[in-house]
Design a protein around this motif. Structure first.
Motif, short mmCIF file in Angstrom:
data_model
loop_
_atom_site.label_atom_id
_atom_site.label_comp_id
_atom_site.label_asym_id
_atom_site.label_seq_id
_atom_site.Cartn_x
_atom_site.Cartn_y
_atom_site.Cartn_z
N GLU A 93 0.83 -1.21 0.00
CA GLU A 93 0.00 0.00 0.00
C GLU A 93 0.86 1.25 0.00
N ARG A 94 1.92 1.25 0.80
CA ARG A 94 2.83 2.41 0.83
C ARG A 94 3.53 2.58 -0.51
N ASP A 95 3.92 1.46 -1.13
CA ASP A 95 4.56 1.53 -2.44
C ASP A 95 3.62 2.13 -3.49
N ASP A 99 4.39 5.40 -5.53
CA ASP A 99 4.41 5.37 -6.99
C ASP A 99 3.42 6.38 -7.58
N GLY A 100 2.26 6.49 -6.95
CA GLY A 100 1.27 7.47 -7.41
C GLY A 100 1.81 8.89 -7.33
N VAL A 109 8.33 4.94 -12.89
CA VAL A 109 8.81 4.06 -11.82
C VAL A 109 8.97 2.66 -12.39
N LEU A 110 10.15 2.10 -12.19
CA LEU A 110 10.43 0.73 -12.60
C LEU A 110 10.79 -0.05 -11.34
N PRO A 144 3.12 17.04 -23.19
CA PRO A 144 2.60 15.92 -22.39
C PRO A 144 1.33 16.33 -21.66
N PRO A 145 0.44 15.39 -21.40
CA PRO A 145 -0.79 15.73 -20.67
C PRO A 145 -0.49 16.10 -19.23
N ARG A 146 -1.29 17.02 -18.69
CA ARG A 146 -1.15 17.35 -17.28
C ARG A 146 -1.79 16.25 -16.45
N ALA A 147 -1.48 16.23 -15.19
CA ALA A 147 -2.01 15.20 -14.31
C ALA A 147 -3.53 15.16 -14.38
#
Length: 151
Positions: A93-95, A99-100, A109-110, A144-147
């Protein structure tokens, strides 16, 4: 007889001045501590990624926002995370939160399993370098698209 000290050069300048000592951000302190106690798979991977031996520059235990990532390639805005045994249960959950945050701020993120690093280092390094070589965005596709706009 010598000349008098110039403006700002006096007895205090010879003793190191009298400025306020810099206090690093908490993330920087954490990153420095993590660099000293990297896991075995992280050390193995760092030995292969360091010094631009791969043609791409990486940083280890790099602070980004409130997080410290295992490895970071600034030119590709690529974060490499080595997942070991500790990435079970609530760590997942923390990961996902981490990542979000990173993706919302324009990072890729890889995640690499620690088992894969120790078992097949060449394949892991090849995958990382391949991912770093691919640009995050192609100029021919427009900005690039915005968030949130890409949904």
């Amino acid at each position: 007889m010598g000349y008098p000290p110039l403006q700002g050069e006096g007895d205090r300048a010879q003793r190191g001045g009298g400025g306020v000592p810099r206090i690093p951000r908490p993330e920087v302190v954490t990153a420095r501590a993590l660099r000293r106690r990297m896991s075995y798979p992280e050390v193995l991977l760092w030995q292969r990624l360091r010094g631009q031996a791969t043609g791409v520059k990486f940083r280890k235990q790099h602070p980004i926002g409130p997080y410290v990532v295992d490895f970071y390639c600034a030119s590709a805005r690529l974060v490499i995370e080595v997942d070991g045994v500790g990435h079970d249960g609530c760590q997942v959950e923390r990961d996902e939160l981490r990542d979000g945050f990173l993706r919302e701020n324009g990072y890729r993120v890889l995640r690499v399993r620690a088992d894969d690093v120790t078992r097949d280092m060449a394949a892991v390094v090849a995958a990382i370098v391949s991912c770093a070589a691919r640009p995050l965005h192609h100029a021919s596709h427009g900005p690039p698209p915005r968030a949130g706009e890409d949904i």
